[in-house]
Design an enzyme around this catalytic site. Structure first.
Site, PDB file in Angstrom:
ATOM      1  N   PHE A 139      93.122  36.584 -10.559  1.00  0.00           N
ATOM      2  CA  PHE A 139      93.932  37.772 -10.291  1.00  0.00           C
ATOM      3  C   PHE A 139      93.033  38.889  -9.791  1.00  0.00           C
ATOM      4  CE2 PHE A 139      95.859  41.854 -11.251  1.00  0.00           C
ATOM      5  CZ  PHE A 139      97.109  41.704 -10.677  1.00  0.00           C
ATOM      6  N   ASP A 226      84.336  40.144  -9.929  1.00  0.00           N
ATOM      7  CA  ASP A 226      85.398  41.082 -10.303  1.00  0.00           C
ATOM      8  C   ASP A 226      85.334  41.300 -11.813  1.00  0.00           C
ATOM      9  OD1 ASP A 226      87.725  42.387 -10.999  1.00  0.00           O
ATOM     10  OD2 ASP A 226      89.041  41.178  -9.727  1.00  0.00           O
ATOM     11  N   LYS A 255      89.559  49.450 -14.750  1.00  0.00           N
ATOM     12  CA  LYS A 255      90.202  49.570 -16.073  1.00  0.00           C
ATOM     13  C   LYS A 255      89.476  50.449 -17.107  1.00  0.00           C
ATOM     14  CE  LYS A 255      93.429  45.756 -15.959  1.00  0.00           C
ATOM     15  NZ  LYS A 255      93.303  44.823 -14.848  1.00  0.00           N
TER      16      LYS A 255
HETATM   17  C1  LIG Z   1      93.833  44.555 -13.504  1.00  0.00           C
HETATM   18  C2  LIG Z   1      92.959  43.793 -12.591  1.00  0.00           C
HETATM   19  C3  LIG Z   1      92.894  44.093 -11.219  1.00  0.00           C
HETATM   20  C4  LIG Z   1      93.792  45.122 -10.582  1.00  0.00           C
HETATM   21  O1  LIG Z   1      93.538  46.389 -11.062  1.00  0.00           O
HETATM   22  P1  LIG Z   1      94.594  47.571 -10.753  1.00  0.00           P
HETATM   23  O2  LIG Z   1      93.913  48.789 -11.290  1.00  0.00           O
HETATM   24  O3  LIG Z   1      95.858  47.215 -11.476  1.00  0.00           O
HETATM   25  O4  LIG Z   1      94.791  47.609  -9.291  1.00  0.00           O
HETATM   26  C5  LIG Z   1      91.982  43.398 -10.456  1.00  0.00           C
HETATM   27  N1  LIG Z   1      91.194  42.452 -10.973  1.00  0.00           N
HETATM   28  C6  LIG Z   1      91.228  42.141 -12.276  1.00  0.00           C
HETATM   29  C7  LIG Z   1      90.306  41.098 -12.810  1.00  0.00           C
HETATM   30  C8  LIG Z   1      92.117  42.777 -13.133  1.00  0.00           C
HETATM   31  O5  LIG Z   1      92.185  42.444 -14.420  1.00  0.00           O
END
Ligand SMILES: *Cc1c(COP(=O)(O)O)cnc(C)c1O
Length: 406
Positions: A139, A226, A255
């Site tokens: 994701f 990521d 986050k």
């Molecule tokens: C939450 C998340 C995203 C997206 O972040 P947003 O701030 O909602 O755009 C991307 N990569 C990972 C691994 C995530 O957990």
């Protein structure tokens, strides 16, 4: 993909787009790991606003610093120097061993910047149609490019045509990536979560991460990790890849970095730090003084209060408690995680547990349909961890029991 299967259909928000299956709970305020709704009911926070509220709520050191910053300046402009950007960037470089940072406002924006860097890195080397290796069940966000990189058909459904230039492989399969290297001459980067979050708390192995680092070095590719969810101390190290002793070339963060203030950051090592020049990328809000102050103070307080150690210790206590409390319970497939990023995989969809937990005074998440996910604030105490287990264990046991006898 976080929506519970059964959403209460009375809408108290007729003017808000129905993009979420929301529980009928309106939270009013919080304190530490506790949340209070508008009726005064108290909830233990096992979700941390989806790994965002690093310092919990109403933190006694964080709040006055932000109040001071709000009065001083919220936003200026990237037309001018923003000294707090340099301060936060320098700190992120010190903690990661990387060299330069681009600031934005969210996880998908950090990932979007990473994808643009990978493509330009390729173009700068004469590769006109660069390709990026991505993963099953990954994701990366919900913009058109990041949902194309995401490995979940539910996130993509209805939004085609997808962005091209992605090569998808299974997680933890070194042979698959070596095969891709031979078959696809235009690959420029590998893009993955160190621990897949939305995909169900699925970790990459240390051996796999080291192997991917080696292949990237041999091929001259960028390793892009990521860490939007698993970074920022959640696993007990600043960044989850540090457990493997490797260093990436590109690392998106978001986050937990601002403890609730929207912020994103793309941290880059020497191979990627100078790919963007003036005019190649930008954002109006990104790097504004309020968000930067939130990042600076979050990191400062995490260090002062030993929150990495706390995340590791409390996480181990919760995982131990889950293993003991669910030992031999039919329907529990796996209990896994690191620090305060924890998943309990069940053998059936369990979105209903979200509402049941809230009713019992606990906020959790369910992801990948069958995985109960915990992402509490890093300030959680042992006593709170015990309370969390006292609420959650009987709920999971009862849920599995009911589902079997129903
Ligand atoms: C939450 C998340 C995203 C997206 O972040 P947003 O701030 O909602 O755009 C991307 N990569 C990972 C691994 C995530 O957990």
């Amino acid at each position: 993909m976080n929506a519970p299967e059964k959403v209460p259909l009375t809408s108290p928000e007729p003017h808000v787009m129905a993009t979420y299956g929301r529980l009928p709970v309106a939270l009013s305020h919080g304190d530490g790991c506790w949340l209070y709704d508008v009726d005064g009911k108290r909830y233990l926070d096992g979700l941390g606003g989806i790994a965002v509220n690093t310092l919990g709520h109403n933190h006694p050191k964080f709040v006055p610093a932000l109040q001071e910053q709000v009065a001083r300046m919220i936003h200026s402009s990237n037309y001018y120097l923003v000294p707090l950007q340099e301060q936060l960037a320098a700190k992120l470089c010190e903690l990661s061993g990387l060299s330069k940072v681009f600031f934005c406002n969210s996880g998908l924006e950090a990932n979007e910047a990473a994808l643009k860097i990978a493509r330009k890195f390729g173009h700068d080397r004469g590769i006109e149609r660069p390709e990026i290796i991505v993963y099953e069940a990954a994701f990366h966000g919900r913009s058109i490019a990041t949902l194309s990189a995401t490995g979940n058909p539910k996130v993509q459904a209805g939004f085609g045509p997808l962005v091209e230039g992605f090569v998808r492989v299974p997680l933890n399969d070194v042979a698959a990536i070596e095969r891709a290297a031979v078959e696809r001459p235009n690959i420029v980067a590998v893009f993955l979560e160190v621990i897949q979050g939305e995909g169900g708390i699925r970790p990459t192995t240390v051996e796999y991460l080291r192997a991917v680092r080696r292949v990237c070095d041999e091929r001259g590719w960028l390793l892009m990790l990521d860490e939007v969810q698993c970074g920022m101390g959640r696993t007990g190290k600043w960044f989850a890849h540090q457990w493997a002793g490797i260093v990436p070339d590109v690392m998106p963060l978001a986050k937990g970095l601002g403890s609730g203030v929207p912020i994103g950051a793309l941290v880059c090592g020497p191979k990627a730090a100078d790919v963007f020049g003036p005019g190649n990328h930008g954002t109006t809000f990104g790097g504004n003084p309020l968000a930067m102050r939130a990042g600076v103070e979050t990191l400062r307080i995490m260090e002062e209060d030993g929150l990495l150690e706390n995340a590791a210790r409390i996480g181990a206590e919760i995982i131990d408690g889950l293993r003991q409390g669910l030992d031999g319970v039919a329907g529990v497939v796996d209990i896994r995680g690191q620090g305060l990023m924890i998943g309990v995989e069940l053998d059936r969809p369990c979105g209903a547990l979200l509402g049941q937990a809230a009713e019992a005074g606990l906020m959790i998440s369910v992801t990948a349909d069958r995985v109960v996910r915990l992402l509490p604030p890093l300030v959680m105490t042992s006593a709170e961890a015990r309370q969390l287990l006292e609420i959650l264990l009987p709920l999971i046991r009862g849920f599995l029991q009911d589902a079997r006898t129903a």
